[in-house]
Design a protein around this motif. Structure first.
Motif, PDB file in Angstrom:
ATOM      1  N   LEU A   1      -3.999  -4.709   4.383  1.00  0.00           N
ATOM      2  CA  LEU A   1      -3.373  -3.486   3.897  1.00  0.00           C
ATOM      3  C   LEU A   1      -1.895  -3.426   4.272  1.00  0.00           C
ATOM      4  O   LEU A   1      -1.051  -3.053   3.450  1.00  0.00           O
ATOM      5  CB  LEU A   1      -4.105  -2.255   4.443  1.00  0.00           C
ATOM      6  CG  LEU A   1      -5.430  -1.922   3.782  1.00  0.00           C
ATOM      7  CD1 LEU A   1      -6.129  -0.803   4.549  1.00  0.00           C
ATOM      8  CD2 LEU A   1      -5.223  -1.506   2.349  1.00  0.00           C
ATOM      9  N   MET A   2      -1.570  -3.782   5.492  1.00  0.00           N
ATOM     10  CA  MET A   2      -0.172  -3.762   5.924  1.00  0.00           C
ATOM     11  C   MET A   2       0.653  -4.805   5.177  1.00  0.00           C
ATOM     12  O   MET A   2       1.807  -4.557   4.823  1.00  0.00           O
ATOM     13  CB  MET A   2      -0.085  -3.999   7.440  1.00  0.00           C
ATOM     14  CG  MET A   2      -0.703  -2.890   8.259  1.00  0.00           C
ATOM     15  SD  MET A   2       0.044  -1.286   7.983  1.00  0.00           S
ATOM     16  CE  MET A   2       1.617  -1.541   8.759  1.00  0.00           C
ATOM     17  N   ARG A   3       0.062  -5.951   4.932  1.00  0.00           N
ATOM     18  CA  ARG A   3       0.753  -6.990   4.174  1.00  0.00           C
ATOM     19  C   ARG A   3       1.041  -6.518   2.749  1.00  0.00           C
ATOM     20  O   ARG A   3       2.148  -6.708   2.233  1.00  0.00           O
ATOM     21  CB  ARG A   3      -0.115  -8.244   4.165  1.00  0.00           C
ATOM     22  CG  ARG A   3       0.497  -9.417   3.518  1.00  0.00           C
ATOM     23  CD  ARG A   3      -0.407 -10.620   3.660  1.00  0.00           C
ATOM     24  NE  ARG A   3       0.024 -11.650   2.749  1.00  0.00           N
ATOM     25  CZ  ARG A   3      -0.749 -12.584   2.252  1.00  0.00           C
ATOM     26  NH1 ARG A   3      -2.010 -12.630   2.606  1.00  0.00           N
ATOM     27  NH2 ARG A   3      -0.285 -13.483   1.433  1.00  0.00           N
ATOM     28  N   ASN A   4       0.064  -5.887   2.124  1.00  0.00           N
ATOM     29  CA  ASN A   4       0.235  -5.370   0.776  1.00  0.00           C
ATOM     30  C   ASN A   4       1.288  -4.267   0.747  1.00  0.00           C
ATOM     31  O   ASN A   4       2.140  -4.226  -0.139  1.00  0.00           O
ATOM     32  CB  ASN A   4      -1.113  -4.846   0.260  1.00  0.00           C
ATOM     33  CG  ASN A   4      -1.052  -4.456  -1.192  1.00  0.00           C
ATOM     34  OD1 ASN A   4      -0.090  -4.725  -1.887  1.00  0.00           O
ATOM     35  ND2 ASN A   4      -2.102  -3.802  -1.647  1.00  0.00           N
ATOM     36  N   MET A   5       1.240  -3.347   1.713  1.00  0.00           N
ATOM     37  CA  MET A   5       2.205  -2.254   1.757  1.00  0.00           C
ATOM     38  C   MET A   5       3.620  -2.794   1.962  1.00  0.00           C
ATOM     39  O   MET A   5       4.565  -2.314   1.325  1.00  0.00           O
ATOM     40  CB  MET A   5       1.857  -1.280   2.876  1.00  0.00           C
ATOM     41  CG  MET A   5       2.773  -0.070   2.906  1.00  0.00           C
ATOM     42  SD  MET A   5       2.519   0.986   4.317  1.00  0.00           S
ATOM     43  CE  MET A   5       3.204  -0.016   5.621  1.00  0.00           C
ATOM     44  N   ASN A   6       3.780  -3.776   2.821  1.00  0.00           N
ATOM     45  CA  ASN A   6       5.091  -4.358   3.061  1.00  0.00           C
ATOM     46  C   ASN A   6       5.656  -4.972   1.776  1.00  0.00           C
ATOM     47  O   ASN A   6       6.834  -4.785   1.452  1.00  0.00           O
ATOM     48  CB  ASN A   6       4.999  -5.406   4.167  1.00  0.00           C
ATOM     49  CG  ASN A   6       6.342  -5.862   4.645  1.00  0.00           C
ATOM     50  OD1 ASN A   6       7.340  -5.181   4.476  1.00  0.00           O
ATOM     51  ND2 ASN A   6       6.376  -7.026   5.256  1.00  0.00           N
ATOM     52  N   GLY A   7       4.832  -5.680   1.046  1.00  0.00           N
ATOM     53  CA  GLY A   7       5.281  -6.258  -0.224  1.00  0.00           C
ATOM     54  C   GLY A   7       5.671  -5.198  -1.234  1.00  0.00           C
ATOM     55  O   GLY A   7       6.686  -5.318  -1.931  1.00  0.00           O
ATOM     56  N   ARG A   8       4.897  -4.137  -1.310  1.00  0.00           N
ATOM     57  CA  ARG A   8       5.209  -3.051  -2.249  1.00  0.00           C
ATOM     58  C   ARG A   8       6.500  -2.340  -1.870  1.00  0.00           C
ATOM     59  O   ARG A   8       7.300  -1.973  -2.738  1.00  0.00           O
ATOM     60  CB  ARG A   8       4.070  -2.054  -2.320  1.00  0.00           C
ATOM     61  CG  ARG A   8       2.864  -2.584  -3.055  1.00  0.00           C
ATOM     62  CD  ARG A   8       1.743  -1.549  -3.100  1.00  0.00           C
ATOM     63  NE  ARG A   8       0.573  -2.090  -3.729  1.00  0.00           N
ATOM     64  CZ  ARG A   8       0.320  -2.014  -5.028  1.00  0.00           C
ATOM     65  NH1 ARG A   8       1.166  -1.411  -5.816  1.00  0.00           N
ATOM     66  NH2 ARG A   8      -0.781  -2.537  -5.523  1.00  0.00           N
ATOM     67  N   MET A   9       6.717  -2.132  -0.580  1.00  0.00           N
ATOM     68  CA  MET A   9       7.945  -1.465  -0.135  1.00  0.00           C
ATOM     69  C   MET A   9       9.172  -2.335  -0.431  1.00  0.00           C
ATOM     70  O   MET A   9      10.206  -1.828  -0.864  1.00  0.00           O
ATOM     71  CB  MET A   9       7.874  -1.158   1.362  1.00  0.00           C
ATOM     72  CG  MET A   9       6.810  -0.149   1.724  1.00  0.00           C
ATOM     73  SD  MET A   9       7.106   1.472   1.012  1.00  0.00           S
ATOM     74  CE  MET A   9       8.347   2.052   2.118  1.00  0.00           C
TER      75      MET A   9
END
Length: 85
Positions: A29-37
């Motif tokens: 989840l954190m990896r996905n959020m970082n990419g989206r940001m």
């Protein structure tokens, strides 16, 4: 009376597996959020650059003599229009 069994019970293997699964899910989840940001910041930067280029082209086409940024909505206080008296 030393024959009483120990009642110390730990969380066990099931709790470890559940905690490990939650940790892996959180990592994804954190990896996905970082990419989206990052993607969102990059798109915003591109959008701002495009707007600035469009404003420069528009000010160049109108032949504005000053280099000050123009505010198309008016920068004066609300309710007043035209030059100050």
């Amino acid at each position: 009376m030393g024959g009483t069994p120990s009642t110390d019970i730990g969380p066990g293997l099931g709790a470890f597996i559940a905690f490990f699964a939650l940790a892996i899910i959180l990592w994804f989840l954190m990896r996905n959020m970082n990419g989206r940001m990052r993607r969102m910041a990059y798109r915003e930067r591109e959008r701002i650059e495009a707007l600035e280029a469009q404003e420069r082209a528009a000010s160049g086409a109108t032949g504005a003599a000053d280099d000050a940024p123009q505010d198309p909505g008016g920068s004066g206080p609300p309710g007043r229009s035209g030059p100050a008296a």
